[in-house]
Design an enzyme around this catalytic site. Structure first.
Site, PDB file in Angstrom:
ATOM      1  N   ASP A 268       0.834  -1.208   0.000  1.00 18.48           N
ATOM      2  CA  ASP A 268       0.000   0.000   0.000  1.00 18.48           C
ATOM      3  C   ASP A 268       0.865   1.253   0.000  1.00 18.48           C
ATOM      4  O   ASP A 268       1.306   1.716   1.042  1.00 18.48           O
ATOM      5  CB  ASP A 268      -0.925  -0.011   1.223  1.00 18.48           C
ATOM      6  CG  ASP A 268      -1.880   1.185   1.234  1.00 18.48           C
ATOM      7  OD1 ASP A 268      -1.995   1.868   0.194  1.00 18.48           O
ATOM      8  OD2 ASP A 268      -2.518   1.423   2.285  1.00 18.48           O
ATOM      9  N   LYS A 275       1.610   7.904   0.364  1.00 14.49           N
ATOM     10  CA  LYS A 275       1.976   7.945   1.790  1.00 14.49           C
ATOM     11  C   LYS A 275       3.348   8.591   1.945  1.00 14.49           C
ATOM     12  O   LYS A 275       4.169   8.525   1.032  1.00 14.49           O
ATOM     13  CB  LYS A 275       2.056   6.510   2.341  1.00 14.49           C
ATOM     14  CG  LYS A 275       0.723   5.844   2.583  1.00 14.49           C
ATOM     15  CD  LYS A 275       0.934   4.458   3.201  1.00 14.49           C
ATOM     16  CE  LYS A 275      -0.386   3.745   3.413  1.00 14.49           C
ATOM     17  NZ  LYS A 275      -1.279   4.400   4.358  1.00 14.49           N
ATOM     18  N   ASP A 286      -0.021  -5.040   4.464  1.00 15.81           N
ATOM     19  CA  ASP A 286      -1.407  -4.644   4.240  1.00 15.81           C
ATOM     20  C   ASP A 286      -2.261  -5.781   3.647  1.00 15.81           C
ATOM     21  O   ASP A 286      -3.427  -5.577   3.316  1.00 15.81           O
ATOM     22  CB  ASP A 286      -1.445  -3.401   3.342  1.00 15.81           C
ATOM     23  CG  ASP A 286      -2.617  -2.484   3.674  1.00 15.81           C
ATOM     24  OD1 ASP A 286      -3.190  -2.633   4.773  1.00 15.81           O
ATOM     25  OD2 ASP A 286      -2.967  -1.648   2.825  1.00 15.81           O
ATOM     26  N   ARG A 349     -11.212  -0.375   1.995  1.00 14.34           N
ATOM     27  CA  ARG A 349     -12.683  -0.422   2.025  1.00 14.34           C
ATOM     28  C   ARG A 349     -13.260  -0.614   0.630  1.00 14.34           C
ATOM     29  O   ARG A 349     -14.350  -1.167   0.466  1.00 14.34           O
ATOM     30  CB  ARG A 349     -13.223   0.848   2.686  1.00 14.34           C
ATOM     31  CG  ARG A 349     -12.888   2.125   1.951  1.00 14.34           C
ATOM     32  CD  ARG A 349     -13.093   3.365   2.807  1.00 14.34           C
ATOM     33  NE  ARG A 349     -12.031   3.532   3.809  1.00 14.34           N
ATOM     34  CZ  ARG A 349     -11.987   4.512   4.698  1.00 14.34           C
ATOM     35  NH1 ARG A 349     -12.948   5.414   4.741  1.00 14.34           N
ATOM     36  NH2 ARG A 349     -10.995   4.600   5.553  1.00 14.34           N
TER      37      ARG A 349
END
Ligand code: BES
Ligand code: MG
Ligand code: ZN
Length: 495
Positions: A268, A275, A286, A349
């Site tokens: 990720d 990030k 992740d 999600r």
């Protein structure tokens, strides 16, 4: 690797006899062990206090090469987790001494709520898990795990618990399998390879599987999974692992199907919402939800679990690129709902949304549980050792928390207030994947997921904190912890 042993303790030949000692009570009822402890306590610096230890190399009394006394502290404080930690720490010490096996004397006079099988089980677990070393990527493999750990107990208990060592070993092998996947660097587990690795493990067991590749994800309209994976050269997959003990039977009276969904982001970066580089390496973890779900299914098959459990595992790599999804993009999910991508780093999600609505439609489960390293906010809320449980079904949340307590994979039930839902409003689409406030981020993530679950009873477990340990613990090395496997097995068993 694990064995139970009983008989005359002083006649056992071993490289090391480990004797746990309590500072304020006698916890053994074997007179030979009591005699050894009496001797040890003659040494004034050893009293059985927590953290103390004493080693005898030349014991005239016993046939073992060494006797290692270990302080457990006060009786009151000794619970299953204390025994797990004790066994794990001891095994690590013995590995450092380059031993190959040992006998641990199980205490038999503990607090009344700690039954013989529970304390024995905890010692066996701690020993097995503490024996795991992740050194695949080192040329010099200095440490060698122990070959055998025997746990000594009286013959009656040894008989009634004779099946325990192999059962514990099977379950802990699942934990170790998940750990290895999580600790593996992301260049060796890009989506296609990670899926192949899970399938390879599943093929050895009584599990059937199917894989939706990029083409079938497109045909099925899984826009959310595709949007997360589109920035990577290694394209997304949806893996289904199906453990179905009903398939060979004519018609069982009561069929029950549980779906487990696991977040499988093999790395990720955050995507275009990149990030910060500090700590990004840790984002190889992740896919911990996926690892725990796959390892759980493999373990269930080995244990010949009673009812059907299906693992639904979306696997993607979240990368920025010339083709990557942008903030502000609107995509159409499998459910038909459109999603505005407020932040490409809220990718978990998205893939779970498609996986869960697909699972609902295909398997109509009685219960669905997803496990995911979903939010940093959950670590802010609960610290890095406790997972957050989110469910609209209070009983389900309670059962998960209880299983967590039973195996010491701690969970805490979190609220899902309806009046936070408007925080996910989008001006242009049906929902936004990012909340309009950074407060309560673990909750808004769970609320987002709830929009993609139909009537089914469902719980979400956010394992962002406990899935990975920078430093390691008493019965776990640094890296993946395998959190979730023992929890799910306990939960499914009690169902
Ligand atoms: N994989 C992270 C969550 C995470 C953070 C796991 C730290 C383990 C340790 C997740 O995809 C993420 O980036 N979440 C964002 C969501 C935000 C953009 C709404 C977060 O937590 O900051
Ligand atoms: Mg992210
Ligand atoms: Zn993520």
């Amino acid at each position: 690797m694990l064995k139970l042993l009983s008989g005359e303790i002083l006649n056992k030949k071993t490289e090391c006899l480990v004797v746990p000692v309590c500072e304020d009570a006698e916890i053994h009822d074997d007179s030979a062990i009591i005699g050894l402890i009496k001797n040890a306590k003659k040494i004034k610096e050893f009293n059985g206090k927590k953290g103390e230890s004493l080693i005898f190399y030349d014991s005239a009394n016993s046939k073992s090469e060494r006797v290692l006394f270990v302080g457990l502290g006060k009786l009151e404080k000794i619970d299953a987790e204390a025994l797990r930690s004790f066994a794990g720490k001891i095994v690590k010490q013995l590995i450092e001494k380059e031993l190959t096996e040992a006998i641990i004397c199980a205490p038999s006079l503990l607090k009344s709520d700690l039954k013989a099988d529970a304390s024995l089980g905890a010692i066996l677990e701690g020993a097995f898990l503490g024996n795991h070393i992740f050194d695949k990527y080192k040329k010099d493999k200095k440490a060698k795990p122990l070959k055998i750990v025997s746990v000594f107990t009286d013959s009656k208990i040894a008989k009634s618990c004779r099946l325990l060592p192999s059962r514990i070993e099977t379950i802990c092998k699942g934990t170790v399998l998940a750990r290895e996947w999580v600790s593996m660097p992301s260049n060796d587990k890009r989506p296609d390879r990670f899926v192949r690795s899970m399938v390879k493990a599943a093929e050895k067991e009584d599990l059937s599987f199917s894989i939706l590749d990029e083409k079938s994800l497109k045909q099925n309209g899984m826009g959310a999974i595709l949007a997360v994976g589109v920035g990577s050269r290694s394209k997304p997959r949806l893996l289904i692992l199906d453990y179905n003990p009903y398939k060979n039977k004519k018609s069982p009276k009561k069929k029950k199907t549980i779906v487990l969904v696991g977040k499988g982001v093999t790395f990720d970066t955050g995507g275009i919402s990149l990030k910060p580089s500090a700590g990004m390496a840790e984002m190889k973890m992740d896919m911990s939800g996926a690892a725990s779900v796959a390892a759980t299914l493999i373990t269930l098959a080995r244990l010949k679990h009673k009812f059907r459990v299906v693992g639904v595992i979306p696997v993607v790599e979240n990368m920025p690129s010339g083709d990557a999804t942008r903030p502000g993009d609107i995509i159409k999910s499998y459910s038909g709902k459109t999603i505005e991508i407020g932040n490409t780093d809220a990718e978990g999600r998205l893939i779970l949304a498609d996986a869960m609505s697909y699972a609902n439609k295909m398997f109509k489960p009685d219960v669905m549980v997803d496990m995911a390293t979903l939010t940093g906010a959950c670590i802010v809320a609960l610290g890095d050792k406790i997972a957050g449980v989110f469910s609209t079904d209070e009983k389900l949340a309670k059962d998960i928390v209880e299983s967590g307590d039973a195996v010491s994979e701690k969970c805490w039930a979190m609220p899902m207030p309806d009046d936070y839902k408007p925080l996910l409003k989008s001006e242009f689409a049906d929902i936004n994947n990012m909340s309009s406030t950074r407060y309560g981020g673990a909750i808004t993530a769970a609320l987002f997921l709830s929009e993609f679950v139909e009537k089914t009873s469902w719980a979400h477990i956010d394992i962002a904190g406990p899935a990975y340990s920078k430093t390691g613990g008493d019965y776990c090395g640094a890296g993946g912890t395998g959190f979730g496997v023992r929890l799910l097995i306990d939960f499914l068993n009690k169902m």
